[in-house]
Write an enzyme that holds these catalytic residues in place. Sequence first.
Site, PDB file in Angstrom:
ATOM      1  N   GLY A  55     -94.369  39.900 -18.712  1.00  0.00           N
ATOM      2  CA  GLY A  55     -93.781  41.231 -18.575  1.00  0.00           C
ATOM      3  C   GLY A  55     -92.425  41.439 -19.219  1.00  0.00           C
ATOM      4  CD  GLU A 110     -89.876  38.916 -13.349  1.00  0.00           C
ATOM      5  OE1 GLU A 110     -90.343  38.916 -14.500  1.00  0.00           O
ATOM      6  OE2 GLU A 110     -90.529  38.608 -12.339  1.00  0.00           O
ATOM      7  CG  ASP A 111     -91.824  42.285 -15.478  1.00  0.00           C
ATOM      8  OD1 ASP A 111     -91.493  41.523 -14.546  1.00  0.00           O
ATOM      9  OD2 ASP A 111     -93.012  42.587 -15.708  1.00  0.00           O
ATOM     10  CG  ASP A 114     -93.328  44.732  -5.941  1.00  0.00           C
ATOM     11  OD1 ASP A 114     -92.842  45.273  -4.948  1.00  0.00           O
ATOM     12  OD2 ASP A 114     -94.501  44.920  -6.293  1.00  0.00           O
ATOM     13  CB  SER A 115     -92.648  40.971  -2.695  1.00  0.00           C
ATOM     14  OG  SER A 115     -92.948  39.831  -3.483  1.00  0.00           O
ATOM     15  N   GLY A 116     -90.016  40.133  -4.567  1.00  0.00           N
ATOM     16  CA  GLY A 116     -89.019  39.091  -4.814  1.00  0.00           C
ATOM     17  C   GLY A 116     -89.574  37.677  -4.728  1.00  0.00           C
ATOM     18  CG  ASP A 170     -99.654  43.790 -17.038  1.00  0.00           C
ATOM     19  OD1 ASP A 170     -98.657  43.401 -16.405  1.00  0.00           O
ATOM     20  OD2 ASP A 170    -100.813  43.381 -16.816  1.00  0.00           O
ATOM     21  NE  ARG A 176     -98.849  42.319 -20.777  1.00  0.00           N
ATOM     22  CZ  ARG A 176     -98.418  41.862 -19.594  1.00  0.00           C
ATOM     23  NH1 ARG A 176     -97.213  42.170 -19.166  1.00  0.00           N
ATOM     24  NH2 ARG A 176     -99.190  41.104 -18.838  1.00  0.00           N
TER      25      ARG A 176
HETATM   26  P1  IMP Z   1     -92.854  40.098  -6.789  1.00  0.00           P
HETATM   27  O1  IMP Z   1     -93.137  38.636  -6.761  1.00  0.00           O
HETATM   28  O2  IMP Z   1     -93.548  40.850  -5.712  1.00  0.00           O
HETATM   29  O3  IMP Z   1     -91.368  40.403  -6.850  1.00  0.00           O
HETATM   30  O4  IMP Z   1     -93.528  40.659  -8.115  1.00  0.00           O
HETATM   31  C1  IMP Z   1     -92.921  40.547  -9.356  1.00  0.00           C
HETATM   32  C2  IMP Z   1     -93.954  40.520 -10.475  1.00  0.00           C
HETATM   33  O5  IMP Z   1     -95.021  41.416 -10.209  1.00  0.00           O
HETATM   34  C3  IMP Z   1     -93.314  40.968 -11.772  1.00  0.00           C
HETATM   35  O6  IMP Z   1     -93.059  39.845 -12.578  1.00  0.00           O
HETATM   36  C4  IMP Z   1     -94.371  41.869 -12.400  1.00  0.00           C
HETATM   37  O7  IMP Z   1     -95.112  41.160 -13.357  1.00  0.00           O
HETATM   38  C5  IMP Z   1     -95.277  42.289 -11.283  1.00  0.00           C
HETATM   39  N1  IMP Z   1     -95.010  43.672 -10.826  1.00  0.00           N
HETATM   40  C6  IMP Z   1     -94.445  44.062  -9.676  1.00  0.00           C
HETATM   41  N2  IMP Z   1     -94.338  45.391  -9.597  1.00  0.00           N
HETATM   42  C7  IMP Z   1     -94.842  45.865 -10.755  1.00  0.00           C
HETATM   43  C8  IMP Z   1     -94.989  47.187 -11.298  1.00  0.00           C
HETATM   44  O8  IMP Z   1     -94.629  48.217 -10.718  1.00  0.00           O
HETATM   45  N3  IMP Z   1     -95.555  47.267 -12.538  1.00  0.00           N
HETATM   46  C9  IMP Z   1     -95.959  46.164 -13.235  1.00  0.00           C
HETATM   47  N4  IMP Z   1     -95.825  44.911 -12.773  1.00  0.00           N
HETATM   48  C10 IMP Z   1     -95.272  44.758 -11.541  1.00  0.00           C
HETATM   49 MG    MG Z   2     -97.400  41.712 -14.691  1.00  0.00          MG
END
Ligand code: IMP
Ligand code: MG
Length: 185
Positions: A55, A110-111, A114-116, A170, A176
Amino acid sequence: MLTVLSPEMKRRAGGRDIRIVFDEATIAARVRALGHEITAAYPTGELLVLGLLKGSFIFLSDLVRQIDRPLHLDFLVASSYGAGTVSSGTMRLLYDPETPLEGKHLLIVEDIIDSGRTMQKMLSLLAVRRPASLAVCALLDKQLLQVPIPEVRWVGFPAPPAFLVGYGLDHAEDYRHLPFIGDLN
Ligand code: IMP
Ligand code: MG
């Protein structure tokens, strides 16, 4: 800022109506500012920028060209999402940087946070390699964390609670390539 896709952009998006959240000019201005801040934050030492694939690839390529100091570049590959739009919380490390990390200033790019969970796991994997410092630059942060991750030093934009695509982000490997960040739903 125009939030509706032009017919040209809608064609590029496969006919899907995506609401523009951050347009190209807004992103470019923010990436330039982040580059300046990062340059100032690392006056000395070896900087190794680690792009978390896939991402971050467009953000990473724009960002490193705005960092005005020597640096090395490598990638991290983690997998967690598949084709869904909800975080699974499981992560696999599919590629490990080939260069030694010890004693270097590591900057993870990082892109979106979200949850971290992806970032927490990645940070704990990298911290044991004894870097000189460990910091994160995330393009977007959904700000869902009760306790913020202290290593997340730079954030491009706070993100709305939506599923965002474009500029590297994506949905099932689609969108993307779009030059803006938009809301898919
Ligand atoms: P986390 O582990 O929940 O913080 O998720 C982070 C990863 O989930 C990122 O590296 C993204 O690839 C993907 N992600 C989370 N939210 C989105 C979104 O809104 N669009 C696209 N990818 C997302
Ligand atoms: Mg992704």
